[in-house]
Design a protein around this motif. Structure first.
Motif, PDB file in Angstrom:
ATOM      1  N   GLU A  96      16.666  56.742   5.343  1.00 51.96           N
ATOM      2  CA  GLU A  96      16.488  55.309   4.445  1.00 51.96           C
ATOM      3  C   GLU A  96      17.044  55.731   3.383  1.00 51.96           C
ATOM      4  O   GLU A  96      17.570  54.751   2.895  1.00 51.96           O
ATOM      5  CB  GLU A  96      14.852  56.077   4.135  1.00 51.96           C
ATOM      6  CG  GLU A  96      14.157  53.689   2.963  1.00 51.96           C
ATOM      7  CD  GLU A  96      12.789  54.119   3.203  1.00 51.96           C
ATOM      8  OE1 GLU A  96      12.986  54.407   1.862  1.00 51.96           O
ATOM      9  OE2 GLU A  96      11.835  53.993   4.628  1.00 51.96           O
ATOM     10  N   ASP A 145      14.048  47.076  -1.192  1.00 51.05           N
ATOM     11  CA  ASP A 145      13.273  47.035  -0.120  1.00 51.05           C
ATOM     12  C   ASP A 145      14.513  46.714   0.662  1.00 51.05           C
ATOM     13  O   ASP A 145      14.887  46.055   0.933  1.00 51.05           O
ATOM     14  CB  ASP A 145      12.343  45.809  -0.876  1.00 51.05           C
ATOM     15  CG  ASP A 145      12.368  44.775   0.341  1.00 51.05           C
ATOM     16  OD1 ASP A 145      11.382  46.195   1.366  1.00 51.05           O
ATOM     17  OD2 ASP A 145      11.275  44.297  -0.342  1.00 51.05           O
ATOM     18  N   ASN A 195      13.379  46.181   3.740  1.00 48.51           N
ATOM     19  CA  ASN A 195      12.633  45.355   4.806  1.00 48.51           C
ATOM     20  C   ASN A 195      12.869  44.071   4.676  1.00 48.51           C
ATOM     21  O   ASN A 195      13.155  42.406   4.907  1.00 48.51           O
ATOM     22  CB  ASN A 195      11.032  45.211   4.269  1.00 48.51           C
ATOM     23  CG  ASN A 195      10.203  46.100   5.371  1.00 48.51           C
ATOM     24  OD1 ASN A 195      10.912  46.454   5.800  1.00 48.51           O
ATOM     25  ND2 ASN A 195       9.621  46.407   3.200  1.00 48.51           N
ATOM     26  N   GLN A 196      14.158  43.653   3.490  1.00 49.46           N
ATOM     27  CA  GLN A 196      15.488  42.439   3.421  1.00 49.46           C
ATOM     28  C   GLN A 196      16.459  41.588   3.887  1.00 49.46           C
ATOM     29  O   GLN A 196      17.794  42.260   3.805  1.00 49.46           O
ATOM     30  CB  GLN A 196      15.581  42.759   1.485  1.00 49.46           C
ATOM     31  CG  GLN A 196      14.750  42.911   0.307  1.00 49.46           C
ATOM     32  CD  GLN A 196      14.012  41.092   0.784  1.00 49.46           C
ATOM     33  OE1 GLN A 196      14.129  40.341   0.335  1.00 49.46           O
ATOM     34  NE2 GLN A 196      13.013  41.732  -0.562  1.00 49.46           N
ATOM     35  N   ALA A 235      16.588  48.095  12.443  1.00 47.39           N
ATOM     36  CA  ALA A 235      16.444  47.405  12.036  1.00 47.39           C
ATOM     37  C   ALA A 235      15.121  46.512  13.494  1.00 47.39           C
ATOM     38  O   ALA A 235      13.748  46.103  13.266  1.00 47.39           O
ATOM     39  CB  ALA A 235      15.832  46.470  11.390  1.00 47.39           C
ATOM     40  N   VAL A 289      11.213  47.382  15.149  1.00 47.51           N
ATOM     41  CA  VAL A 289      10.062  46.259  14.806  1.00 47.51           C
ATOM     42  C   VAL A 289       9.028  46.267  15.992  1.00 47.51           C
ATOM     43  O   VAL A 289       9.450  46.232  17.211  1.00 47.51           O
ATOM     44  CB  VAL A 289      11.152  44.658  15.080  1.00 47.51           C
ATOM     45  CG1 VAL A 289       9.561  43.801  15.073  1.00 47.51           C
ATOM     46  CG2 VAL A 289      11.602  44.447  13.177  1.00 47.51           C
TER      47      VAL A 289
END
Length: 130
Positions: free
Chosen positions: A7, A71, A73-74, A126, A130
């Motif tokens: 990350e 972030d 998650n964008q 990403a 999910v």
């Protein structure tokens, strides 16, 4: 064997993308004449306003990459950035191919193409998480 990326790597990548875009925007807005000479571009006949609007757009994308670095998650911002970087590369290469830009400009957009590749790799990661 799957190549694992931390990350922290992705956060630093998007932060470097922000810094790259902000630097490019500053150069475009402040030193556009010098940059044009270095790249072998003819002086633009269009109003300088267009150049400054483009520099603003580049800076805004830098802000988006900074937001992603904070972030991860964008994902929508990453997708927008990836396709835009591909578009920039395609447009610049088309002008080079037409003979209206020197090889220096496509060489510079290789950085954008590299970021696009990393952004698409991030999107693949990403989608599978999910």
């Amino acid at each position: 064997m799957t190549w694992q990326v931390s990350e922290l790597f992705w956060r630093r990548l998007f932060l470097s993308g922000a810094i790259f875009n902000w630097s490019a925007a500053a150069v475009l807005a402040i030193w556009h004449r010098e940059l044009g000479r270095l790249l072998g571009l003819a002086p633009a006949a269009e109003p300088a306003m267009y150049l400054h609007l483009f520099a603003l757009a580049v800076a805004v994308f830098g802000w988006a990459y900074f937001m992603v670095s904070q972030d991860l998650n964008q994902v929508a911002l990453v997708r927008l950035g990836a396709f835009t970087k591909l578009g920039v590369t395609a447009i610049v290469c088309a002008f080079w191919w037409a003979g209206t830009a020197s090889w220096h400009l496509p060489a510079l957009t290789a950085v954008d193409l590299s970021y696009a590749a990393f952004f698409f790799a991030f999107l693949r990661r990403a989608e599978t998480s999910v």
